[in-house]
Design a protein around this motif. Sequence first.
Motif, PDB file in Angstrom:
ATOM      1  N   LEU A   1     -46.741  89.029  19.704  1.00  0.00           N
ATOM      2  CA  LEU A   1     -46.635  89.538  18.512  1.00  0.00           C
ATOM      3  C   LEU A   1     -45.189  90.027  18.225  1.00  0.00           C
ATOM      4  CD1 LEU A   1     -48.481  90.649  15.966  1.00  0.00           C
ATOM      5  CD2 LEU A   1     -48.055  92.773  17.172  1.00  0.00           C
ATOM      6  N   LYS A   2     -44.434  90.199  19.112  1.00  0.00           N
ATOM      7  CA  LYS A   2     -43.009  90.497  18.876  1.00  0.00           C
ATOM      8  C   LYS A   2     -42.075  89.337  18.383  1.00  0.00           C
ATOM      9  CE  LYS A   2     -39.101  92.810  21.116  1.00  0.00           C
ATOM     10  NZ  LYS A   2     -37.892  91.637  20.601  1.00  0.00           N
TER      11      LYS A   2
ATOM     12  N   THR B   1     -33.495  97.180  -8.594  1.00  0.00           N
ATOM     13  CA  THR B   1     -33.666  96.959  -7.165  1.00  0.00           C
ATOM     14  C   THR B   1     -33.920  98.011  -6.284  1.00  0.00           C
ATOM     15  OG1 THR B   1     -31.670  95.509  -7.784  1.00  0.00           O
ATOM     16  CG2 THR B   1     -32.162  95.509  -5.393  1.00  0.00           C
ATOM     17  N   VAL B   2     -34.808  97.805  -5.112  1.00  0.00           N
ATOM     18  CA  VAL B   2     -35.065  98.735  -3.936  1.00  0.00           C
ATOM     19  C   VAL B   2     -34.806  98.356  -2.753  1.00  0.00           C
ATOM     20  CG1 VAL B   2     -37.113 100.151  -3.055  1.00  0.00           C
ATOM     21  CG2 VAL B   2     -36.591 100.026  -5.679  1.00  0.00           C
ATOM     22  N   ALA B   3     -34.472  98.770  -1.750  1.00  0.00           N
ATOM     23  CA  ALA B   3     -34.580  98.303  -0.573  1.00  0.00           C
ATOM     24  C   ALA B   3     -35.373  99.104   0.612  1.00  0.00           C
ATOM     25  CB  ALA B   3     -32.968  98.529   0.044  1.00  0.00           C
ATOM     26  N   ILE B   4     -36.078  98.352   1.248  1.00  0.00           N
ATOM     27  CA  ILE B   4     -37.027  99.114   2.286  1.00  0.00           C
ATOM     28  C   ILE B   4     -36.863  98.700   3.569  1.00  0.00           C
ATOM     29  CG2 ILE B   4     -39.471  99.323   3.021  1.00  0.00           C
ATOM     30  CD1 ILE B   4     -40.261  98.662   0.236  1.00  0.00           C
ATOM     31  N   THR B   5     -36.654  99.605   4.633  1.00  0.00           N
ATOM     32  CA  THR B   5     -35.909  99.260   6.024  1.00  0.00           C
ATOM     33  C   THR B   5     -37.432  99.661   6.982  1.00  0.00           C
ATOM     34  OG1 THR B   5     -33.818  99.875   5.590  1.00  0.00           O
ATOM     35  CG2 THR B   5     -34.506  99.600   7.744  1.00  0.00           C
ATOM     36  N   THR B   6     -37.839  98.444   7.656  1.00  0.00           N
ATOM     37  CA  THR B   6     -38.766  98.812   8.369  1.00  0.00           C
ATOM     38  C   THR B   6     -38.365  99.303   9.911  1.00  0.00           C
ATOM     39  OG1 THR B   6     -38.583  96.257   9.139  1.00  0.00           O
ATOM     40  CG2 THR B   6     -40.103  97.049   7.410  1.00  0.00           C
ATOM     41  N   THR B   7     -39.271  99.789  10.786  1.00  0.00           N
ATOM     42  CA  THR B   7     -38.917 100.310  12.083  1.00  0.00           C
ATOM     43  C   THR B   7     -38.632  99.283  13.135  1.00  0.00           C
ATOM     44  OG1 THR B   7     -41.285 100.524  12.629  1.00  0.00           O
ATOM     45  CG2 THR B   7     -40.564 102.478  11.500  1.00  0.00           C
ATOM     46  N   LYS B   8     -39.159  98.001  12.813  1.00  0.00           N
ATOM     47  CA  LYS B   8     -38.738  96.899  13.551  1.00  0.00           C
ATOM     48  C   LYS B   8     -38.726  95.433  12.861  1.00  0.00           C
ATOM     49  CE  LYS B   8     -43.309  96.681  15.595  1.00  0.00           C
ATOM     50  NZ  LYS B   8     -44.057  96.513  16.701  1.00  0.00           N
ATOM     51  N   PRO B   9     -38.118  94.577  13.264  1.00  0.00           N
ATOM     52  CA  PRO B   9     -38.121  93.468  12.437  1.00  0.00           C
ATOM     53  C   PRO B   9     -39.596  92.756  12.276  1.00  0.00           C
ATOM     54  CG  PRO B   9     -36.578  93.244  13.987  1.00  0.00           C
ATOM     55  CD  PRO B   9     -37.273  94.611  14.447  1.00  0.00           C
TER      56      PRO B   9
ATOM     57  N   PRO C   1     -50.521  87.764  10.190  1.00  0.00           N
ATOM     58  CA  PRO C   1     -50.041  88.355  11.141  1.00  0.00           C
ATOM     59  C   PRO C   1     -50.006  90.040  11.169  1.00  0.00           C
ATOM     60  CG  PRO C   1     -48.970  86.369  10.798  1.00  0.00           C
ATOM     61  CD  PRO C   1     -49.917  86.480   9.708  1.00  0.00           C
ATOM     62  N   GLY C   2     -49.609  90.138   9.643  1.00  0.00           N
ATOM     63  CA  GLY C   2     -49.331  91.736   9.155  1.00  0.00           C
ATOM     64  C   GLY C   2     -50.768  92.491   9.656  1.00  0.00           C
ATOM     65  N   VAL C   3     -51.859  92.119   9.201  1.00  0.00           N
ATOM     66  CA  VAL C   3     -53.189  92.464   9.843  1.00  0.00           C
ATOM     67  C   VAL C   3     -53.370  92.661  11.030  1.00  0.00           C
ATOM     68  CG1 VAL C   3     -55.693  92.535   9.233  1.00  0.00           C
ATOM     69  CG2 VAL C   3     -54.066  92.103   7.391  1.00  0.00           C
ATOM     70  N   MET C   4     -52.912  91.570  11.920  1.00  0.00           N
ATOM     71  CA  MET C   4     -53.164  91.614  13.464  1.00  0.00           C
ATOM     72  C   MET C   4     -52.302  92.759  13.876  1.00  0.00           C
ATOM     73  SD  MET C   4     -51.984  88.627  15.893  1.00  0.00           S
ATOM     74  CE  MET C   4     -53.457  87.510  15.805  1.00  0.00           C
ATOM     75  N   ALA C   5     -51.041  92.767  13.430  1.00  0.00           N
ATOM     76  CA  ALA C   5     -50.361  93.908  13.905  1.00  0.00           C
ATOM     77  C   ALA C   5     -50.805  95.352  13.648  1.00  0.00           C
ATOM     78  CB  ALA C   5     -48.625  93.636  13.286  1.00  0.00           C
ATOM     79  N   ARG C   6     -51.385  95.511  12.389  1.00  0.00           N
ATOM     80  CA  ARG C   6     -51.930  96.883  12.327  1.00  0.00           C
ATOM     81  C   ARG C   6     -53.202  97.194  12.997  1.00  0.00           C
ATOM     82  NH1 ARG C   6     -53.592  95.394   6.454  1.00  0.00           N
ATOM     83  NH2 ARG C   6     -54.969  96.835   6.807  1.00  0.00           N
ATOM     84  N   TYR C   7     -53.939  96.226  13.329  1.00  0.00           N
ATOM     85  CA  TYR C   7     -54.956  96.470  14.093  1.00  0.00           C
ATOM     86  C   TYR C   7     -55.010  96.402  15.579  1.00  0.00           C
ATOM     87  CZ  TYR C   7     -58.385  96.542  10.301  1.00  0.00           C
ATOM     88  OH  TYR C   7     -59.100  97.025   8.915  1.00  0.00           O
ATOM     89  N   PHE C   8     -54.032  95.582  16.184  1.00  0.00           N
ATOM     90  CA  PHE C   8     -54.019  95.459  17.429  1.00  0.00           C
ATOM     91  C   PHE C   8     -52.449  96.057  18.184  1.00  0.00           C
ATOM     92  CE2 PHE C   8     -56.884  92.357  15.630  1.00  0.00           C
ATOM     93  CZ  PHE C   8     -58.178  92.902  16.367  1.00  0.00           C
ATOM     94  N   SER C   9     -51.523  96.171  17.521  1.00  0.00           N
ATOM     95  CA  SER C   9     -50.349  96.634  18.227  1.00  0.00           C
ATOM     96  C   SER C   9     -50.493  97.996  18.915  1.00  0.00           C
ATOM     97  CB  SER C   9     -49.199  96.794  17.036  1.00  0.00           C
ATOM     98  OG  SER C   9     -48.074  97.156  17.750  1.00  0.00           O
TER      99      SER C   9
ATOM    100  N   PRO D   1     -40.928  78.785  11.765  1.00  0.00           N
ATOM    101  CA  PRO D   1     -42.337  78.684  11.372  1.00  0.00           C
ATOM    102  C   PRO D   1     -43.013  78.138  12.529  1.00  0.00           C
ATOM    103  CG  PRO D   1     -41.136  77.767   9.506  1.00  0.00           C
ATOM    104  CD  PRO D   1     -40.106  78.163  10.472  1.00  0.00           C
ATOM    105  N   LYS D   2     -42.570  77.163  13.287  1.00  0.00           N
ATOM    106  CA  LYS D   2     -43.298  76.556  14.324  1.00  0.00           C
ATOM    107  C   LYS D   2     -43.508  77.670  15.530  1.00  0.00           C
ATOM    108  CE  LYS D   2     -42.199  71.807  13.605  1.00  0.00           C
ATOM    109  NZ  LYS D   2     -41.460  70.504  14.121  1.00  0.00           N
ATOM    110  N   GLU D   3     -42.195  78.277  15.917  1.00  0.00           N
ATOM    111  CA  GLU D   3     -42.223  79.461  16.839  1.00  0.00           C
ATOM    112  C   GLU D   3     -43.178  80.412  16.424  1.00  0.00           C
ATOM    113  OE1 GLU D   3     -38.875  81.481  19.527  1.00  0.00           O
ATOM    114  OE2 GLU D   3     -38.624  81.532  17.379  1.00  0.00           O
ATOM    115  N   ILE D   4     -43.338  80.956  15.363  1.00  0.00           N
ATOM    116  CA  ILE D   4     -44.041  81.903  14.725  1.00  0.00           C
ATOM    117  C   ILE D   4     -45.490  81.358  14.909  1.00  0.00           C
ATOM    118  CG2 ILE D   4     -45.125  83.223  12.651  1.00  0.00           C
ATOM    119  CD1 ILE D   4     -42.196  83.157  11.742  1.00  0.00           C
TER     120      ILE D   4
END
Length: 539
Positions: free
Chosen positions: A475-476, A160-168, A444-452, A484-487
């Motif tokens: 994006l936030k 088991t491994v835990a990874i924490t991101t800098t933001k949700p 959306p992960g690719v969108m965030a990488r390229y345009f955030s 899912p609808k809000e996303i």
Amino acid sequence: MLIRKASWRNAFCALALSAVLLCGKSAMAETTLRIAMTAADIPTATGLPNNGFEGMRFLGYPIFEGLVLWDLTRTDQLAALRPGLAEKWEQDPADNKTWIFHLRRGVKFHDGTDFNADAVIWNLDRYFNNSSPQFEAPSSAMSRARVPLMGSYKKIDDSTVAITTTKPASYFPYMVVYLLFTSPASFEKAGHDWAKVATLPAAGTGPFRITRILPRQEADLSRWDKYWDAAKMAKVDNVVLMPIPEANSRLAALRSGQVDWIEVPPADGLSSLKSAGYIITTGSYPHVWPWFYNIGATNSPFKDVRVRQALNYCVDRDGLVSLLNGTAEPSVGWLKIGDPDFGAPANLYKFDPAKGKALLAEAGYTPAKPLSFKVMISNSGSGQMLPLPMNEFLQQNLKEDCGVNVEFDVIEWQVLLTAARATPDSPSLQGAMALNISSPSSDPGVMARYFSSANFSPNGFNFEQWKDDEFEAALKTVGDSTDPKEISAAYRKAHERLVDNPPWLYIVHDLNPRAMSPKVKGFVSPQSWFVDLTLVSMQ
């Protein structure tokens, strides 16, 4: 006489047995699949290949796997995620920035060592810990750009491994898919020298293992018969990967029988290939072929949104699609216009030179003072299709229809990828105001990488240093929400801003053409940059 007759019978039986054994050996002869890539060289073979997503396609996922993998078995929808070296994962209910990955037990690397939490942490340190003995700068640069939200990580127990991101980030698993794992023993065996790891060769956990690397010539893979997923055992014994960057050379290699499969056949050769019995495969997939505007450069003309919009009205996309013999479709946004998340932007770009010239004139560019700039392009490369004739078409199109002067700086594909991580006024860009780099548009992960705006170069893939407040807010919401609808609504809003305030010149979406010998069976053209080589057989 009886003895002599028995000897004759024994000899006959021996000959018959030899014939059976020889026939059996022939029937069981090894099968080899030979593929011509568009890359100019063999992608790096230490576990996280360079040469863009073509490197990941052929020297990545078949050998080295991630906690999360792509499901590449379907053609009717965008490729989804599936469990890989992690059997499952979830957000920590007490902290939506932390993800818990439950590792698959009993998996071993090709060298026989165990895949476990220690191996995961070791590889994450390779990518994200500058002071670790195994830190590898080239792989780190790619990983940090693809996973810009990486915060901290820790071992909970052996599986088991835990990874924490800098933001949700609800889309974080779509970033984790690009982190591949190499056996720590490979690094030890190479004397802590990554340059020597590929010569071992390096060990992964995938359905193929590397057996030989000949720089600029070929990479040889063989089926890994101890692969952890019995349902995904490869059907061919060997795969040979050859870098052949020039399209007509790839065509000649296929026709001569040197290879069985070529990436991106030349458009003008498709009809003759079909007539000769070769198989041409195409399919929609999340890919866009644009020019990245260098908005951040000190004297960039692209600081003015009217100029960025103008070029999007000046491009003759249908003419370019005709040049490509229908192996692409017009692009008027990051997503395809038929995508349910395309949204309803105010600008629906089409070939409208009058509107393009009017916008240029508003921005101060007229026949007396024409817009002129340099674009860095490649001669080949992953997803680049046929970049030289395509860019020459655009150069002529923009000059004749909107009076725009474009010059090119032609460089090698990997050098171009490195340029995308340069700062706007970097000398390495040699004054280029745009880069022609084909890119994924899968999630959306690719969108965030390229345009955030958090991912401005050199820290991420936002080469343009483009920032739009409405996009950032949308994006936030995509990252924070679990509805899912809000996303989906926020994703559509974010895409509308990419169209109306364009960081790119949108040109075409590739239809992923390949040409294959009729001996190649079982290939699936998924809606993905990647392919599943385990499905392919040779008959």
